[in-house]
Design an enzyme around this catalytic site. Structure first.
Site, PDB file in Angstrom:
ATOM      1  N   ASP A  13       2.110  12.652   2.797  1.00  8.92           N
ATOM      2  CA  ASP A  13       2.946  13.112   1.121  1.00  8.92           C
ATOM      3  C   ASP A  13       2.964  15.226   0.798  1.00  8.92           C
ATOM      4  OD1 ASP A  13       2.573  10.475   0.908  1.00  8.92           O
ATOM      5  OD2 ASP A  13       0.652  10.952   0.055  1.00  8.92           O
ATOM      6  N   GLU A  14       3.291  15.976   2.228  1.00 10.46           N
ATOM      7  CA  GLU A  14       3.646  16.827   2.428  1.00 10.46           C
ATOM      8  C   GLU A  14       4.423  17.444   1.570  1.00 10.46           C
ATOM      9  OE1 GLU A  14       3.137  14.990   4.926  1.00 10.46           O
ATOM     10  OE2 GLU A  14       1.578  15.789   6.481  1.00 10.46           O
ATOM     11  N   LYS A  16       7.854  15.720   2.256  1.00  7.41           N
ATOM     12  CA  LYS A  16       8.904  15.984   3.310  1.00  7.41           C
ATOM     13  C   LYS A  16       9.628  15.383   2.796  1.00  7.41           C
ATOM     14  CE  LYS A  16       5.878  12.582   5.213  1.00  7.41           C
ATOM     15  NZ  LYS A  16       4.936  12.392   4.641  1.00  7.41           N
ATOM     16  N   ASN A  38       5.787   1.645   3.608  1.00  9.54           N
ATOM     17  CA  ASN A  38       4.359   2.428   3.032  1.00  9.54           C
ATOM     18  C   ASN A  38       4.479   3.769   3.556  1.00  9.54           C
ATOM     19  OD1 ASN A  38       5.096   3.156   6.476  1.00  9.54           O
ATOM     20  ND2 ASN A  38       2.964   3.308   7.144  1.00  9.54           N
ATOM     21  N   GLY A  40       5.987   7.211   1.588  1.00  8.81           N
ATOM     22  CA  GLY A  40       7.024   7.345  -0.581  1.00  8.81           C
ATOM     23  C   GLY A  40       7.035   8.420  -0.376  1.00  8.81           C
ATOM     24  N   HIS A  41       8.440   8.786  -0.545  1.00  4.35           N
ATOM     25  CA  HIS A  41       9.528  10.108  -0.421  1.00  4.35           C
ATOM     26  C   HIS A  41      10.219  10.433  -1.534  1.00  4.35           C
ATOM     27  CE1 HIS A  41       9.789   9.569   4.474  1.00  4.35           C
ATOM     28  NE2 HIS A  41       7.745   9.871   3.472  1.00  4.35           N
ATOM     29  N   THR A  42       9.198  11.268  -2.576  1.00  5.69           N
ATOM     30  CA  THR A  42      10.114  11.399  -3.535  1.00  5.69           C
ATOM     31  C   THR A  42      10.980  12.646  -3.194  1.00  5.69           C
ATOM     32  OG1 THR A  42       7.597  11.368  -4.485  1.00  5.69           O
ATOM     33  CG2 THR A  42       9.390  12.017  -5.923  1.00  5.69           C
ATOM     34  N   GLN A 224       4.197   9.891   6.443  1.00  4.33           N
ATOM     35  CA  GLN A 224       3.034   9.712   7.272  1.00  4.33           C
ATOM     36  C   GLN A 224       3.240  11.321   7.478  1.00  4.33           C
ATOM     37  OE1 GLN A 224       4.054   6.048   8.603  1.00  4.33           O
ATOM     38  NE2 GLN A 224       4.551   5.518   6.583  1.00  4.33           N
ATOM     39  N   THR A 301       1.457   3.148  -3.813  1.00  2.00           N
ATOM     40  CA  THR A 301       0.670   2.651  -4.549  1.00  2.00           C
ATOM     41  C   THR A 301      -0.394   2.794  -5.509  1.00  2.00           C
ATOM     42  OG1 THR A 301      -1.283   3.791  -2.753  1.00  2.00           O
ATOM     43  CG2 THR A 301      -0.409   1.609  -1.785  1.00  2.00           C
ATOM     44  N   GLY A 302      -0.185   3.955  -6.142  1.00  4.51           N
ATOM     45  CA  GLY A 302      -0.708   4.930  -7.485  1.00  4.51           C
ATOM     46  C   GLY A 302      -1.870   5.195  -7.372  1.00  4.51           C
ATOM     47  N   SER A 413       7.544  26.054  -0.917  1.00  2.00           N
ATOM     48  CA  SER A 413       8.252  25.288  -2.176  1.00  2.00           C
ATOM     49  C   SER A 413       7.544  25.897  -3.186  1.00  2.00           C
ATOM     50  CB  SER A 413       8.627  23.654  -1.278  1.00  2.00           C
ATOM     51  OG  SER A 413       8.303  23.151  -2.485  1.00  2.00           O
ATOM     52  N   GLY A 415       8.224  23.756  -6.446  1.00  2.00           N
ATOM     53  CA  GLY A 415       8.293  23.207  -7.342  1.00  2.00           C
ATOM     54  C   GLY A 415       9.391  21.668  -7.153  1.00  2.00           C
TER      55      GLY A 415
END
Ligand code: GDP
Ligand code: IMO
Ligand code: MG
Length: 438
Positions: A13-14, A16, A38, A40-42, A224, A301-302, A413, A415
């Protein structure tokens, strides 16, 4: 142009997804090499937010080729759902995506197996994403897994599937899980999935190597983070694949001699989701504040992410494992409110300096981080896109991280948007990714 691996330098969750999307326009192809849904790339593009799980973030660039490599485990239902969502948003997934015939398949019984290891009294829970990732990789390594090529072959699939399903039902019964598995219906559903994905499936190793031979450039997107790598992470609190840079070769079929550079993505602080040791965790109001400002909740997973301070010894370790040429520091803006920022500069245990990453959970839990408090800048950096516009103290913070990790900070980065990023002029990162202000 070069072939570059971009991967997580911490526990995932860096950022990426944002970074890969941003730089993918400089490459011909973007390849995912491990993990599954598994991840989750936003990616935020204007008003739209995409959360990519299996499909490389490069897919959002029209015409860009995106590849799901052999190192992944694929839940076809999840993949098709992701394809449908992206296509509804106007992305030409079928025109851009290819899927390895050697990737492994996740079945519903893998999730049941995961419950066996995660929810059984007396067993240590890893805090997995419950997607069946670990049990699918277990079948792969045990040489009884079913690959995409098997799924697509009408003669091979039914007997392989029936045999595996029978094994799992026997194990589940033995452990007291009496969950009906409708073998016929599941098999029929997977045969339906096979027909939908068939046009995208191929020998992607050959495809990528052909592209490289033609002089095209490839970006490898890690999922990951290095500390979740099956070998180099905080075992057993890890995922079941090779998230570190070495995994890019085994997970894609591209030889190490074709890789030109490795770039790590790290937050300006650190987070982790799930269980496991975490030396710089801030279990106090300061940690809660970072979670709130950084919106640190799992994209899949929130779950609230555990938050803590930048850990330089950890980054030195992941830099060694991966051979980082440069790191990208994300979410600098999340620290804008702090008058002083603790940075872990060393590890001690029982009063003695620790110079190696301990191999056991017990060893990592015993670490007493040595903190240096660096002055904060107390000025908004949110959205800044040029290094010279950063407050002096923010520049000093970044220089401090550079000096304590021994790795260049090549990009920052501030934002979630593409233009809220700066490439540092003259950096190795700029050389690897091409010039230009973003
Ligand atoms: P990934 O799994 O490494 O792709 O990261 P995630 O998408 O799970 O989590 C990163 C989150 O931070 C996402 O919500 C991004 O939109 C957001 N993000 C990325 N970079 C920045 C940044 O520089 N500042 C802020 N405030 N948010 C960012
Ligand atoms: P991205 O790609 C953060 C964690 C889970 C759990 C452990 C094992 O978005 O950075 P698994 O379901 O993989 O067997 O769970 O790994 N984990 C992640 N944490 N980001 C991720 O992906 C993760 N993928 C798995 O929380 O601790
Ligand atoms: Mg994520």
């Amino acid at each position: 142009m070069s072939n570059v691996i971009i991967l997580g330098a911490q526990w995932g969750d860096e950022g990426k997804g944002k970074i890969v999307d941003l730089f993918s326009d400089r490459f011909d192809m973007v390849v995912r090499y491990q993990g599954g849904h598994n991840a989750g790339h936003t990616v935020r593009i204007g008003e739209k937010t995409f959360v990519l799980k299996l499909i490389p973030s490069g897919i959002l660039r029209p015409g860009k080729r995106a590849v799901i490599g052999n190192g992944l485990v694929i839940d076809p239902a999840a993949l098709l759902k992701e394809i449908d969502t992206l296509e509804a948003a106007g992305v030409d997934v079928r025109g851009q995506l290819t899927i390895s015939n050697r990737a492994h398949v996740i079945f519903p019984f893998h999730r049941i197996m995961e419950r066996l290891s995660e929810a059984r009294p007396g067993k240590v829970s890893i805090g997995t994403t419950s997607r069946g990732i670990g049990p699918s990789y277990e079948d792969k390594v045990a040489r009884r897994g079913i690959r995409i090529a098997d799924l697509l072959d009408g003669d091979l699939f039914a007997p392989l599937f029936n045999g595996l399903a029978e094994d799992k039902a026997t194990i589940a019964e033995a452990f007291g899980i009496h969950e009906p598995m409708d073998v016929e219906a599941t098999r029929a559903a997977y045969e339906g999935f096979a027909n939908r994905i068939r046009p995208m499936v191929r020998d992607t190793g050959r495809q990528i190597n052909d592209a490289i031979r033609r002089g095209e450039s490839v970006m490898f997107e890690g999922a990951q983070g290095t500390m979740l790598d099956i070998d180099h992470g905080t075992y057993p609190f890890v995922t079941s694949s090779s998230a570190a840079a070495g995994g890019a070769c085994t997970g894609s079929g591209v030889p190490p001699t074709r890789i030109d550079g490795v770039i790590g993505v790290s937050k300006a602080y650190i987070t982790r989701v799930g269980g496991g040791p975490f030396p710089t965790e801030a279990r106090d109001a300061a940690g809660d504040e970072i979670r709130r400002i950084g919106n640190e909740f799992g994209a899949v997973t929130g779950r609230p992410r555990r938050c803590g301070w930048f850990d330089a010894p950890l980054l030195r370790y992941t830099a060694e494992v991966n051979g980082f040429d440069s790191i990208i520091v994300t979410k600098l803006d999340v620290l804008d409110h702090l008058a002083e920022i603790p940075v872990c500069v060393g590890y001690r245990s029982g009063g003695v300096e620790v110079t190696e990453m301990p191999a056991t959970t017990k060893g990592i839990e015993a670490i007493e981080p040595v903190y240096k408090r660096v002055p904060g800048w107390l000025t908004p950096t949110s959205g800044i896109g040029a290094f010279e516009e950063l407050p002096e103290k923010a520049k000093s913070y970044l220089k401090f991280l550079e000096s304590k990790t021994g790795v260049e900070v090549g990009c920052v980065s501030t934002g979630p948007e593409r233009n809220q990023t700066m490439v540092l002029p003259g950096s190795r990162l700029e050389q690897l990714l091409g010039n230009g202000r973003v």
